[in-house]
Write a protein that holds these residues in place. Structure first.
Motif, PDB file in Angstrom:
ATOM      1  N   THR A 152       0.830  -1.199   0.000  1.00 45.37           N
ATOM      2  CA  THR A 152       0.000   0.000   0.000  1.00 45.37           C
ATOM      3  C   THR A 152       0.863   1.245   0.000  1.00 45.37           C
ATOM      4  O   THR A 152       1.977   1.250   0.550  1.00 45.37           O
ATOM      5  CB  THR A 152      -0.948   0.035   1.214  1.00 45.37           C
ATOM      6  OG1 THR A 152      -1.776   1.199   1.139  1.00 45.37           O
ATOM      7  CG2 THR A 152      -0.186   0.056   2.526  1.00 45.37           C
ATOM      8  N   ALA A 153       0.343   2.303  -0.613  1.00 42.30           N
ATOM      9  CA  ALA A 153       0.993   3.606  -0.575  1.00 42.30           C
ATOM     10  C   ALA A 153       0.476   4.454   0.574  1.00 42.30           C
ATOM     11  O   ALA A 153       0.926   5.581   0.764  1.00 42.30           O
ATOM     12  CB  ALA A 153       0.788   4.339  -1.896  1.00 42.30           C
ATOM     13  N   ALA A 154      -0.480   3.937   1.355  1.00 42.24           N
ATOM     14  CA  ALA A 154      -1.057   4.687   2.470  1.00 42.24           C
ATOM     15  C   ALA A 154      -0.166   4.582   3.705  1.00 42.24           C
ATOM     16  O   ALA A 154       0.341   3.501   4.021  1.00 42.24           O
ATOM     17  CB  ALA A 154      -2.450   4.158   2.798  1.00 42.24           C
ATOM     18  N   ARG A 155       0.012   5.704   4.404  1.00 40.78           N
ATOM     19  CA  ARG A 155       0.753   5.648   5.658  1.00 40.78           C
ATOM     20  C   ARG A 155      -0.098   4.938   6.710  1.00 40.78           C
ATOM     21  O   ARG A 155      -1.293   5.212   6.834  1.00 40.78           O
ATOM     22  CB  ARG A 155       1.121   7.056   6.129  1.00 40.78           C
ATOM     23  CG  ARG A 155       2.162   7.007   7.257  1.00 40.78           C
ATOM     24  CD  ARG A 155       2.604   8.395   7.704  1.00 40.78           C
ATOM     25  NE  ARG A 155       3.113   9.237   6.660  1.00 40.78           N
ATOM     26  CZ  ARG A 155       4.307   9.120   6.085  1.00 40.78           C
ATOM     27  NH1 ARG A 155       5.115   8.125   6.449  1.00 40.78           N
ATOM     28  NH2 ARG A 155       4.697   9.975   5.157  1.00 40.78           N
ATOM     29  N   LEU A 156       0.524   4.047   7.480  1.00 44.18           N
ATOM     30  CA  LEU A 156      -0.213   3.250   8.440  1.00 44.18           C
ATOM     31  C   LEU A 156      -0.027   3.778   9.853  1.00 44.18           C
ATOM     32  O   LEU A 156       1.091   4.077  10.280  1.00 44.18           O
ATOM     33  CB  LEU A 156       0.256   1.785   8.401  1.00 44.18           C
ATOM     34  CG  LEU A 156       0.197   1.066   7.056  1.00 44.18           C
ATOM     35  CD1 LEU A 156       0.538  -0.405   7.229  1.00 44.18           C
ATOM     36  CD2 LEU A 156      -1.164   1.226   6.407  1.00 44.18           C
ATOM     37  N   ASP A 157      -1.153   3.864  10.580  1.00 47.83           N
ATOM     38  CA  ASP A 157      -1.087   4.079  12.025  1.00 47.83           C
ATOM     39  C   ASP A 157      -1.390   2.746  12.692  1.00 47.83           C
ATOM     40  O   ASP A 157      -1.582   1.714  12.030  1.00 47.83           O
ATOM     41  CB  ASP A 157      -2.057   5.176  12.468  1.00 47.83           C
ATOM     42  CG  ASP A 157      -3.501   4.904  12.040  1.00 47.83           C
ATOM     43  OD1 ASP A 157      -3.849   3.730  11.772  1.00 47.83           O
ATOM     44  OD2 ASP A 157      -4.293   5.871  11.987  1.00 47.83           O
ATOM     45  N   ALA A 158      -1.444   2.736  14.018  1.00 46.28           N
ATOM     46  CA  ALA A 158      -1.641   1.478  14.739  1.00 46.28           C
ATOM     47  C   ALA A 158      -2.970   0.828  14.392  1.00 46.28           C
ATOM     48  O   ALA A 158      -3.054  -0.400  14.230  1.00 46.28           O
ATOM     49  CB  ALA A 158      -1.540   1.720  16.251  1.00 46.28           C
ATOM     50  N   ALA A 159      -4.022   1.625  14.235  1.00 48.60           N
ATOM     51  CA  ALA A 159      -5.348   1.059  13.934  1.00 48.60           C
ATOM     52  C   ALA A 159      -5.353   0.392  12.567  1.00 48.60           C
ATOM     53  O   ALA A 159      -5.923  -0.697  12.401  1.00 48.60           O
ATOM     54  CB  ALA A 159      -6.402   2.157  14.001  1.00 48.60           C
ATOM     55  N   LYS A 160      -4.728   1.013  11.590  1.00 46.82           N
ATOM     56  CA  LYS A 160      -4.672   0.418  10.260  1.00 46.82           C
ATOM     57  C   LYS A 160      -3.836  -0.856  10.258  1.00 46.82           C
ATOM     58  O   LYS A 160      -4.181  -1.839   9.586  1.00 46.82           O
ATOM     59  CB  LYS A 160      -4.119   1.429   9.253  1.00 46.82           C
ATOM     60  CG  LYS A 160      -5.071   2.569   8.939  1.00 46.82           C
ATOM     61  CD  LYS A 160      -4.463   3.520   7.919  1.00 46.82           C
ATOM     62  CE  LYS A 160      -5.449   4.619   7.540  1.00 46.82           C
ATOM     63  NZ  LYS A 160      -4.875   5.567   6.560  1.00 46.82           N
ATOM     64  N   ALA A 161      -2.736  -0.837  10.981  1.00 50.24           N
ATOM     65  CA  ALA A 161      -1.895  -2.030  11.056  1.00 50.24           C
ATOM     66  C   ALA A 161      -2.647  -3.179  11.725  1.00 50.24           C
ATOM     67  O   ALA A 161      -2.570  -4.332  11.274  1.00 50.24           O
ATOM     68  CB  ALA A 161      -0.616  -1.706  11.828  1.00 50.24           C
ATOM     69  N   ILE A 193       5.747   1.395  14.425  1.00 53.15           N
ATOM     70  CA  ILE A 193       4.341   1.066  14.676  1.00 53.15           C
ATOM     71  C   ILE A 193       3.982  -0.261  14.033  1.00 53.15           C
ATOM     72  O   ILE A 193       3.375  -1.139  14.659  1.00 53.15           O
ATOM     73  CB  ILE A 193       3.429   2.190  14.150  1.00 53.15           C
ATOM     74  CG1 ILE A 193       3.588   3.458  15.012  1.00 53.15           C
ATOM     75  CG2 ILE A 193       1.968   1.737  14.122  1.00 53.15           C
ATOM     76  CD1 ILE A 193       2.893   4.676  14.427  1.00 53.15           C
ATOM     77  N   ILE A 194       4.346  -0.424  12.768  1.00 48.54           N
ATOM     78  CA  ILE A 194       4.013  -1.652  12.041  1.00 48.54           C
ATOM     79  C   ILE A 194       4.635  -2.862  12.704  1.00 48.54           C
ATOM     80  O   ILE A 194       3.966  -3.878  12.961  1.00 48.54           O
ATOM     81  CB  ILE A 194       4.469  -1.531  10.572  1.00 48.54           C
ATOM     82  CG1 ILE A 194       3.635  -0.462   9.853  1.00 48.54           C
ATOM     83  CG2 ILE A 194       4.347  -2.883   9.860  1.00 48.54           C
ATOM     84  CD1 ILE A 194       4.159  -0.093   8.486  1.00 48.54           C
ATOM     85  N   LEU A 195       5.917  -2.779  13.025  1.00 49.95           N
ATOM     86  CA  LEU A 195       6.600  -3.907  13.676  1.00 49.95           C
ATOM     87  C   LEU A 195       6.047  -4.137  15.078  1.00 49.95           C
ATOM     88  O   LEU A 195       5.904  -5.281  15.516  1.00 49.95           O
ATOM     89  CB  LEU A 195       8.101  -3.643  13.723  1.00 49.95           C
ATOM     90  CG  LEU A 195       8.810  -3.502  12.368  1.00 49.95           C
ATOM     91  CD1 LEU A 195      10.280  -3.139  12.572  1.00 49.95           C
ATOM     92  CD2 LEU A 195       8.684  -4.776  11.547  1.00 49.95           C
ATOM     93  N   GLY A 196       5.716  -3.055  15.758  1.00 50.36           N
ATOM     94  CA  GLY A 196       5.177  -3.174  17.110  1.00 50.36           C
ATOM     95  C   GLY A 196       3.820  -3.837  17.159  1.00 50.36           C
ATOM     96  O   GLY A 196       3.437  -4.408  18.193  1.00 50.36           O
ATOM     97  N   GLU A 197       3.078  -3.803  16.063  1.00 57.64           N
ATOM     98  CA  GLU A 197       1.773  -4.451  15.983  1.00 57.64           C
ATOM     99  C   GLU A 197       1.888  -5.915  15.547  1.00 57.64           C
ATOM    100  O   GLU A 197       0.869  -6.579  15.330  1.00 57.64           O
ATOM    101  CB  GLU A 197       0.851  -3.693  15.029  1.00 57.64           C
ATOM    102  CG  GLU A 197       0.459  -2.317  15.527  1.00 57.64           C
ATOM    103  CD  GLU A 197      -0.332  -2.364  16.831  1.00 57.64           C
ATOM    104  OE1 GLU A 197      -1.075  -3.350  17.041  1.00 57.64           O
ATOM    105  OE2 GLU A 197      -0.192  -1.426  17.640  1.00 57.64           O
ATOM    106  N   GLY A 198       3.112  -6.402  15.415  1.00 57.67           N
ATOM    107  CA  GLY A 198       3.313  -7.815  15.109  1.00 57.67           C
ATOM    108  C   GLY A 198       3.330  -8.156  13.632  1.00 57.67           C
ATOM    109  O   GLY A 198       3.327  -9.342  13.264  1.00 57.67           O
TER     110      GLY A 198
END
Length: 388
Positions: free
Chosen positions: A62-71, A105-110
């Motif tokens: 995706t080209a969208a920036r991810l926050d914790a909720a999206k991840a 954030i992405i890695l922190g969400e597993g």
């Protein structure tokens, strides 16, 4: 990939049991062989772990920036690895660039991360102007900032259909410069493109990973797919699953990869490997169409047609029913132009995803004709004004 404007030509599994190729409560779906490729270097586990409940591919980009909720939404939908972008700044699309905080954030969400460098790589001037070295150096700077470890990979996009022999030499030179810049970095080079370009870069030993774009009509793509030498296949473009809530592309890993294609997690590179069992099971639950077909609402006489599918699209099998098979299109997500549908198609119109129907492939590769400038620079309007 959600970047190129010229490749929109592409198109929950309640019946799929965990880690199996059987259809729950239905007839057995024929097991699809995986693409021909070298034998895996490590054996698959005897008991594959469960496949994600949604049946969605394990990989998305995706080209969208991810926050914790999206991840979290991605992870809950069955995604394990998300591809994000390195590029020059400012990016070609807002939020396209992976920044260090987002990586955390992405890695922190597993989830695990994989990366691809794209900065107007659908404009031929990127290659004509010999920007390979500076693109590689920028990719390595961003990789260091994101904490990308040794043993992982960065893919570089060639995001257009350029089948002409006269256009290949600058692309080859670009990857020669990238490979030189990566020496000693511990990070491998990958290429994202059509089959013609992937095969050209493979033959010259300039990359280790090969990601086929979802544009199945592009030059050499079907032929290269049928060799089994690809790493990842982008099987659905710009889809928005309701459970995720934003646009992503879906990607399938070749079973011969044993679940590793250059990604990393918070522990390192190879620790992010997907299970070979779940990789194979997800792949085997999908089919190519070997002919155009109508998706019928039900099996009653006079049933409504829900959608028209084109030959060479791929679908997910939900239920085998003799002469007809219930499928879902677009990995269950609406695209920019069409909703996802569930319905029935003739079983005879489906073939396993080990190869496309036309074994000889599709499209030109290395054509002698010299393209005109309108074709050559068709995606360069914004790219020529970029700051480098």
């Amino acid at each position: 990939m959600t970047l190129a404007l010229n490749r929109r030509d592409f198109l929950r599994s309640s019946c799929l049991t965990a880690g199996s190729l059987m259809i729950a409560g239905c007839e057995s779906a024929p097991a699809a062989p995986t693409p021909s490729a070298p034998a895996p270097s490590t054996p698959a586990p005897s008991t594959p772990p469960p496949v994600a409940a949604s049946g969605f591919p394990l990989i998305a980009d995706t080209a969208a920036r991810l926050d914790a909720a999206k991840a979290r939404a991605l992870k809950a939908h069955g995604v394990k690895t998300i591809f994000r972008y390195y590029c020059h700044l400012p990016p070609s699309l807002p939020g396209k660039d992976l920044q260090p905080e987002e990586a955390k954030i992405i890695l922190g969400e597993g989830l695990s991360l994989a990366t691809v460098f794209q900065h107007y790589n659908n404009c031929f001037r990127t290659f004509e102007n010999k920007w390979g070295r500076e693109d590689a150096e920028q990719a390595l700077r961003m990789a260091q900032a994101a904490g990308q470890p040794s043993g992982s990979a960065i893919y570089f996009g060639v995001d257009a259909d350029w089948p002409y022999a006269s256009l290949r030499d600058p692309i080859i030179a670009y990857f020669e410069d990238v490979k030189r810049a990566f020496e000693g970095s511990g990070i491998a080079v990958g290429v994202y493109s059509n089959g013609c370009i992937c095969n050209t870069i493979l033959e010259r030993g300039l990359a280790d990973y090969f990601w086929l774009s979802g544009s199945t009509g592009h030059s050499g793509t079907q032929a290269f797919y049928n060799t089994g030498k690809w790493t990842i296949f982008q099987n659905a473009l710009d889809v928005t699953p309701a459970q995720v809530g934003y646009a992503i592309d879906a990607d399938l890993a070749n079973s011969a990869t044993n679940g590793y294609f250059g990604q990393w997690n918070d522990k390192g590179a190879r620790t992010a490997t997907h299970s070979p069992g779940e990789t194979s099971a997800l792949f085997a639950a999908r089919r190519f169409l070997n002919a155009n077909a109508e998706v019928m609402q039900d099996l009653n006489p006079g049933a409504a047609s829900l959608a028209s599918l084109r030959k060479d699209q791929n679908v997910r099998v939900l239920q085998a029913s003799g002469a007809f098979t219930r499928i879902v299109t677009q990995e269950g997500g609406a695209s920019r132009t069409a909703p996802a549908v569930q319905g029935y198609v003739p079983t005879s119109s489906l073939i396993p995803m080990n190869s496309f129907a036309d074994k000889a492939g599709y499209g030109l590769c290395g054509a002698a004709t010299v393209p005109n400038d309108t074709f050559k620079y068709q995606n360069c309007e914004r790219a020529t004004s970029r700051l480098r």
